[in-house]
Design an enzyme around this catalytic site. Structure first.
Site, PDB file in Angstrom:
ATOM      1  N   CYS A  44      -7.554 -14.691  60.186  1.00  0.00           N
ATOM      2  CA  CYS A  44      -6.389 -14.523  60.393  1.00  0.00           C
ATOM      3  C   CYS A  44      -5.506 -15.672  60.545  1.00  0.00           C
ATOM      4  O   CYS A  44      -5.321 -16.658  60.093  1.00  0.00           O
ATOM      5  CB  CYS A  44      -6.149 -13.487  61.438  1.00  0.00           C
ATOM      6  SG  CYS A  44      -4.467 -12.815  61.564  1.00  0.00           S
ATOM      7  N   SER A  45      -5.000 -15.892  62.012  1.00  0.00           N
ATOM      8  CA  SER A  45      -4.272 -17.028  62.570  1.00  0.00           C
ATOM      9  C   SER A  45      -4.242 -17.230  64.030  1.00  0.00           C
ATOM     10  O   SER A  45      -3.351 -17.716  64.357  1.00  0.00           O
ATOM     11  CB  SER A  45      -2.673 -16.574  62.162  1.00  0.00           C
ATOM     12  OG  SER A  45      -2.496 -15.107  62.833  1.00  0.00           O
ATOM     13  N   CYS A  46      -5.462 -17.056  64.547  1.00  0.00           N
ATOM     14  CA  CYS A  46      -5.770 -17.201  65.886  1.00  0.00           C
ATOM     15  C   CYS A  46      -5.453 -18.769  66.290  1.00  0.00           C
ATOM     16  O   CYS A  46      -5.858 -19.581  65.476  1.00  0.00           O
ATOM     17  CB  CYS A  46      -7.248 -16.935  66.262  1.00  0.00           C
ATOM     18  SG  CYS A  46      -7.624 -15.097  65.947  1.00  0.00           S
TER      19      CYS A  46
ATOM     20  N   CYS B  47      -9.006 -20.671  62.024  1.00  0.00           N
ATOM     21  CA  CYS B  47      -9.263 -19.341  62.329  1.00  0.00           C
ATOM     22  C   CYS B  47      -9.316 -18.643  60.700  1.00  0.00           C
ATOM     23  O   CYS B  47      -8.199 -18.435  59.810  1.00  0.00           O
ATOM     24  CB  CYS B  47      -7.933 -18.246  62.721  1.00  0.00           C
ATOM     25  SG  CYS B  47      -8.093 -16.598  62.735  1.00  0.00           S
TER      26      CYS B  47
END
Lengths: 307, 213
Positions: free
Chosen positions: A209-211, A206
């Site tokens: 971000c941090s999906c 991702c």
């Protein structure tokens, strides 16, 4: 503690559970199996985990496995028709122990204790204003620490390996097929399963971000959220994979999946050779978080489970 | 916005810091921040995370960013005031709310699958197999279009359905539902000769991010 601290295996947990169910006192069962019992065992799984955390402070990995296994065996609320719960708690124990024995990584910025105080102050303020209930926060923390994690994804992968019809449903509609095994929740609206083959290797990132697919992998590890992994994986996946110990032949197609919208991805790794006779539960034990992100392969059991 | 969070394709951002295993939360406060964010149900924190100035963003740990974004979000949505955050005490004149989430609800909360796909019939502008190009747009606020896709040509691999354009505000008058497409780019289209001719990248793109190629 004295004596040999033997590692608790699934079959030992099963035997322990049978003996306990048959009315044998816990200490006697522990003696029979050569394992340890935690100081406080409670019927509730979360409390058992908490008790185990206390034990950990002075425990070795073997010791931890021993008492964790025993707590699981003694927990009447845990069904023993699958190894899931045991697997999960043993995995948690392993994670916690290795954290205890390692230093903070370079990418995990050292946090001033002021930060802990700031968070405490914010929580108190929100509680005072009636906006949150601290007991609800406890439940949320415990859920992430004990009820979701890569063991869920491992079950999905193992099922797909043994059941071709399930595998097809999984590739057609990941969310629905994963829900069949009881996994659902946040970051799981559009679960897309991508299959590794001898000619295609998938890897998930991702960049923004941090999906991450929470229902099947839990919360992402720090390295997955690191600036270096996020920035480099899209442009130089082979370099990143090689740095993480996975060399891919030139003729393999590397597919990078940048999770930026509602979709979350799970890699279906290749089933390793030499596992033809293994049960679904045993296969699930082979599947690692890293293989489901696509930064590793699942090693065959003859290789000692090291990827 | 062209912020530091839009990292795809950058170099020099340090080490990956790989670990085989690590705790879910490194410190108890990280778990509390995560739980607070879940319990308050204020909507996406990402626009607030992206507004953190780049030097701070790079210095902060992941959950420090969450904490910073959460405080901004709480203040800007009028739930708390900056004075309250500073003093740590509620303004005596403020109303006492009822917690949105009880422990019983919390037990179920994380297993509820969100539904952001819109149940709206919209004619898709693109079809599977169409060649499309990432538009040369530079939104100044939140967007899910990474800059590495701008001006690059790919092929529609799948129609994901209709979702609200994250660049527009959810629930506002300008809220824009539209089709999202899975786009296949070759690695060489994105990164040139440096990458393998075999490799590729897949990413979801809202209709507004694309034009016919």
């Amino acid at each position: 503690m004295v004596g040999r601290k033997r590692r608790m295996t699934l079959s030992k947990i099963k035997s322990a559970k049978q003996l306990l169910d048959g009315g044998m006192p816990p200490r006697e069962v522990a003696n029979n199996l050569g394992t340890l019992i935690p100081r406080s065992i409670d019927g509730c799984r979360l409390q058992a985990v908490k008790a185990l955390r206390e034990e950990q402070k002075s425990a070795s990995v073997e010791h931890f496995h021993s008492i964790a296994g025993f707590a699981i065996a003694n927990d009447k609320s845990l069904p023993f028709n699958s190894s899931t719960a045991c697997d999960e708690i043993l995995y948690l124990g392993k994670n916690n122990m290795s954290q205890q024995n390692s230093d903070h990584g370079q990418d995990h910025t050292d946090v001033p204790s002021e930060q802990a105080l700031r968070v405490k102050a914010l929580e108190s303020l929100l509680v005072e204003k009636g906006l949150v209930d601290p007991a609800a926060l406890d439940v949320l923390v415990d859920t992430f620490e004990t009820r979701v994690g890569p063991r869920n994804g491992a079950q999905v992968v193992a099922r797909a390996w043994v059941d071709p019809a399930y595998k097809q449903r999984l590739l057609d509609d990941g969310t629905a097929a994963i829900a069949e095994l009881g996994f659902s929740g946040g970051q799981g609206e559009k679960l897309t399963v991508v299959e590794n083959t001898p000619s295609v290797h998938n890897v998930i990132v991702c960049t923004l971000c941090s999906c991450y697919p929470w229902p099947v992998l839990g919360l992402p590890p720090t390295w997955y959220k690191s600036s270096a992994y996020r920035s480099r994986t899209v442009m130089d996946p082979r370099g990143v994979l090689s740095e993480l110990g996975l060399e891919l032949p030139d003729d393999v197609e590397v597919r990078v999946w940048d999770s930026n919208a509602a979709s979350r991805y799970l890699v279906l790794p290749e089933r390793p050779q030499g596992t033809e006779s293994m049960s679904e539960a045993d296969l699930a034990m082979l599947v690692t978080r890293d293989a489901m992100i696509g930064v590793a392969k699942v090693a065959s059991p003859s290789m000692g489970g090291v990827s | 916005m062209n912020g530091i969070h839009d990292m795809g394709g950058m170099e020099g951002l340090g080490e990956i810091g790989y670990k085989e295993s690590e705790p879910i939360f490194h410190e108890p406060w990280e778990g509390r921040v995560h739980a607070l964010a879940q319990a308050l149900q204020l909507g996406s924190r990402r626009p607030y995370i992206e507004r953190i100035p780049a030097p701070d963003y790079l210095r902060m740990s992941y959950y420090e960013r969450w904490y910073t974004a959460l405080v901004t979000q709480l203040i800007e949505s009028g739930v708390i005031t900056a004075t309250e955050v500073e003093s740590g005490r509620a303004d005596p004149a403020s109303m006492k709310a009822t917690p949105a989430i009880t422990p019983a609800v919390a037990r179920e909360l994380l297993f509820r699958t969100p539904k952001t796909e819109q149940n709206i019939e919209l004619t898709p502008r693109f079809r599977v197999g169409d060649r499309v190009r990432g538009r040369n747009i530079h939104p100044t606020t939140h967007t899910r279009m990474p800059r590495y896709t701008r001006g690059k040509t790919g092929v529609v691999a799948r129609d994901r359905g209709v979702f609200i354009l994250p660049d527009s505000e959810q629930g506002s008058a300008e809220s824009k539902p539209q089709h999202v497409y899975l786009i296949h780019f070759t690695a060489q289209e994105l990164w040139g000769e440096r990458t393998s001719g075999h490799d590729s990248l897949y990413i979801d793109m809202w209709e507004d991010y694309l034009e016919p190629a």
